[in-house]
Design a protein around this motif. Sequence first.
Motif, PDB file in Angstrom:
ATOM      1  N   THR A   1       9.368   2.942  -6.583  1.00  0.00           N
ATOM      2  CA  THR A   1       9.565   2.081  -5.442  1.00  0.00           C
ATOM      3  C   THR A   1      10.653   2.802  -4.101  1.00  0.00           C
ATOM      4  O   THR A   1      10.146   2.869  -3.107  1.00  0.00           O
ATOM      5  CB  THR A   1      10.519   0.791  -5.537  1.00  0.00           C
ATOM      6  OG1 THR A   1       9.771   0.060  -6.482  1.00  0.00           O
ATOM      7  CG2 THR A   1      10.690  -0.152  -4.489  1.00  0.00           C
ATOM      8  N   ILE A   2      11.452   3.731  -4.536  1.00  0.00           N
ATOM      9  CA  ILE A   2      12.375   4.428  -3.680  1.00  0.00           C
ATOM     10  C   ILE A   2      11.187   5.168  -2.834  1.00  0.00           C
ATOM     11  O   ILE A   2      11.167   5.698  -1.531  1.00  0.00           O
ATOM     12  CB  ILE A   2      13.308   5.266  -4.312  1.00  0.00           C
ATOM     13  CG1 ILE A   2      14.434   4.082  -4.579  1.00  0.00           C
ATOM     14  CG2 ILE A   2      13.856   6.352  -3.207  1.00  0.00           C
ATOM     15  CD1 ILE A   2      15.601   4.896  -5.384  1.00  0.00           C
ATOM     16  N   SER A   3      10.500   6.152  -3.818  1.00  0.00           N
ATOM     17  CA  SER A   3       9.518   7.098  -3.192  1.00  0.00           C
ATOM     18  C   SER A   3       8.565   6.269  -2.368  1.00  0.00           C
ATOM     19  O   SER A   3       8.079   6.916  -1.355  1.00  0.00           O
ATOM     20  CB  SER A   3       8.737   7.703  -4.459  1.00  0.00           C
ATOM     21  OG  SER A   3       7.657   8.696  -4.179  1.00  0.00           O
ATOM     22  N   GLU A   4       8.036   5.324  -2.708  1.00  0.00           N
ATOM     23  CA  GLU A   4       6.885   4.339  -1.664  1.00  0.00           C
ATOM     24  C   GLU A   4       7.570   4.043  -0.633  1.00  0.00           C
ATOM     25  O   GLU A   4       7.013   4.178   0.384  1.00  0.00           O
ATOM     26  CB  GLU A   4       6.480   3.207  -2.565  1.00  0.00           C
ATOM     27  CG  GLU A   4       5.684   3.797  -3.729  1.00  0.00           C
ATOM     28  CD  GLU A   4       5.319   2.551  -4.600  1.00  0.00           C
ATOM     29  OE1 GLU A   4       5.858   1.414  -4.567  1.00  0.00           O
ATOM     30  OE2 GLU A   4       4.187   2.620  -5.389  1.00  0.00           O
ATOM     31  N   LEU A   5       8.958   3.613  -0.605  1.00  0.00           N
ATOM     32  CA  LEU A   5       9.651   3.172   0.710  1.00  0.00           C
ATOM     33  C   LEU A   5       9.695   4.467   1.517  1.00  0.00           C
ATOM     34  O   LEU A   5       9.794   4.191   2.865  1.00  0.00           O
ATOM     35  CB  LEU A   5      10.737   2.404   0.215  1.00  0.00           C
ATOM     36  CG  LEU A   5      10.620   1.074  -0.356  1.00  0.00           C
ATOM     37  CD1 LEU A   5      11.953   0.505  -0.646  1.00  0.00           C
ATOM     38  CD2 LEU A   5      10.033   0.057   0.596  1.00  0.00           C
ATOM     39  N   THR A   6      10.301   5.487   1.162  1.00  0.00           N
ATOM     40  CA  THR A   6      10.718   6.627   1.697  1.00  0.00           C
ATOM     41  C   THR A   6       9.052   7.237   2.464  1.00  0.00           C
ATOM     42  O   THR A   6       9.283   7.390   3.516  1.00  0.00           O
ATOM     43  CB  THR A   6      11.023   7.856   0.861  1.00  0.00           C
ATOM     44  OG1 THR A   6      12.103   7.207   0.297  1.00  0.00           O
ATOM     45  CG2 THR A   6      11.321   8.961   1.533  1.00  0.00           C
ATOM     46  N   TYR A   7       8.018   7.097   1.870  1.00  0.00           N
ATOM     47  CA  TYR A   7       6.629   7.687   2.212  1.00  0.00           C
ATOM     48  C   TYR A   7       6.352   6.615   3.596  1.00  0.00           C
ATOM     49  O   TYR A   7       6.096   6.973   4.638  1.00  0.00           O
ATOM     50  CB  TYR A   7       5.651   7.362   1.214  1.00  0.00           C
ATOM     51  CG  TYR A   7       4.467   7.592   1.792  1.00  0.00           C
ATOM     52  CD1 TYR A   7       3.846   8.882   2.098  1.00  0.00           C
ATOM     53  CD2 TYR A   7       3.540   6.501   1.974  1.00  0.00           C
ATOM     54  CE1 TYR A   7       2.744   8.945   2.695  1.00  0.00           C
ATOM     55  CE2 TYR A   7       2.232   6.532   2.560  1.00  0.00           C
ATOM     56  CZ  TYR A   7       2.168   7.868   2.951  1.00  0.00           C
ATOM     57  OH  TYR A   7       0.645   8.060   3.371  1.00  0.00           O
ATOM     58  N   LEU A   8       6.562   5.178   3.059  1.00  0.00           N
ATOM     59  CA  LEU A   8       6.127   4.212   4.348  1.00  0.00           C
ATOM     60  C   LEU A   8       7.086   4.500   5.409  1.00  0.00           C
ATOM     61  O   LEU A   8       6.697   4.193   6.909  1.00  0.00           O
ATOM     62  CB  LEU A   8       6.302   2.867   3.793  1.00  0.00           C
ATOM     63  CG  LEU A   8       5.256   2.463   2.799  1.00  0.00           C
ATOM     64  CD1 LEU A   8       5.572   1.023   2.173  1.00  0.00           C
ATOM     65  CD2 LEU A   8       3.940   2.515   3.281  1.00  0.00           C
ATOM     66  N   GLN A   9       8.403   4.749   5.458  1.00  0.00           N
ATOM     67  CA  GLN A   9       9.511   4.747   6.359  1.00  0.00           C
ATOM     68  C   GLN A   9       8.938   6.089   7.186  1.00  0.00           C
ATOM     69  O   GLN A   9       9.098   5.954   8.267  1.00  0.00           O
ATOM     70  CB  GLN A   9      10.892   5.017   6.092  1.00  0.00           C
ATOM     71  CG  GLN A   9      11.489   3.715   5.594  1.00  0.00           C
ATOM     72  CD  GLN A   9      12.658   3.851   4.800  1.00  0.00           C
ATOM     73  OE1 GLN A   9      13.019   5.017   4.457  1.00  0.00           O
ATOM     74  NE2 GLN A   9      13.489   2.884   4.539  1.00  0.00           N
ATOM     75  N   GLN A  10       8.698   7.175   6.339  1.00  0.00           N
ATOM     76  CA  GLN A  10       8.219   8.633   7.207  1.00  0.00           C
ATOM     77  C   GLN A  10       7.018   8.157   7.969  1.00  0.00           C
ATOM     78  O   GLN A  10       6.779   8.619   9.136  1.00  0.00           O
ATOM     79  CB  GLN A  10       8.041   9.574   6.192  1.00  0.00           C
ATOM     80  CG  GLN A  10       9.326   9.963   5.630  1.00  0.00           C
ATOM     81  CD  GLN A  10       9.216  10.807   4.381  1.00  0.00           C
ATOM     82  OE1 GLN A  10       8.085  11.179   4.140  1.00  0.00           O
ATOM     83  NE2 GLN A  10      10.289  11.472   4.088  1.00  0.00           N
ATOM     84  N   ARG A  11       6.058   7.612   7.285  1.00  0.00           N
ATOM     85  CA  ARG A  11       4.828   7.176   8.070  1.00  0.00           C
ATOM     86  C   ARG A  11       5.170   6.384   9.408  1.00  0.00           C
ATOM     87  O   ARG A  11       4.430   6.579  10.382  1.00  0.00           O
ATOM     88  CB  ARG A  11       3.765   6.542   7.211  1.00  0.00           C
ATOM     89  CG  ARG A  11       2.517   6.308   8.017  1.00  0.00           C
ATOM     90  CD  ARG A  11       1.370   6.322   6.696  1.00  0.00           C
ATOM     91  NE  ARG A  11       0.379   5.817   7.301  1.00  0.00           N
ATOM     92  CZ  ARG A  11      -0.933   6.524   7.275  1.00  0.00           C
ATOM     93  NH1 ARG A  11      -1.118   7.181   6.350  1.00  0.00           N
ATOM     94  NH2 ARG A  11      -1.924   5.821   7.916  1.00  0.00           N
TER      95      ARG A  11
ATOM     96  N   HIS B   1      12.205   1.397 -10.277  1.00  0.00           N
ATOM     97  CA  HIS B   1      13.020   1.606  -9.134  1.00  0.00           C
ATOM     98  C   HIS B   1      12.898   2.889  -8.457  1.00  0.00           C
ATOM     99  O   HIS B   1      12.716   2.977  -7.133  1.00  0.00           O
ATOM    100  CB  HIS B   1      14.554   1.398  -9.597  1.00  0.00           C
ATOM    101  CG  HIS B   1      15.501   1.704  -8.624  1.00  0.00           C
ATOM    102  ND1 HIS B   1      15.797   0.913  -7.453  1.00  0.00           N
ATOM    103  CD2 HIS B   1      16.230   2.744  -8.375  1.00  0.00           C
ATOM    104  CE1 HIS B   1      16.672   1.433  -6.715  1.00  0.00           C
ATOM    105  NE2 HIS B   1      16.964   2.667  -7.119  1.00  0.00           N
TER     106      HIS B   1
END
Length: 129
Positions: free
Chosen positions: A100-110, A97
């Motif tokens: 996944t939060i870290s990956e989603l945050t990265y994708l949103q920022q990108r 979890h």
Amino acid sequence: MGKDPEQVWQDRRETRRVVELPGRARWNVSLRADVSLLDISLHGCQISFAAEPMPVGAVVFIRPADSCTLRSSVRWSNAYGMGLAFDHPLHPAVLEHLVTISELTYLQQRAASVVPKIRFAVGRSSEQQ
């Protein structure tokens, strides 16, 4: 202060997962700081923040990404951060979890940085026609 981080790296039970998560740390009952989690595993994490090094074995309560508070102890520490060993291992689902939060945050920022560029490019091409 304490063990050499390279030695601690070699002593690890498992590979850590690279993350970029905000968190809160608390120690000595009333001292608190905003921190960034840089990596995490079932048994510990590395946090980044500017502070005085802490002694090996000191108790730190860490709360990653508004998740549950985890009691941990310092494995190594320097002026830029520290390695922590959790008193109780994370459940694998909690680890996934947080990753996944870290990956989603990265994708949103990108995505947020790309969208203005796309709008600019689309606007320019329609002006040229």
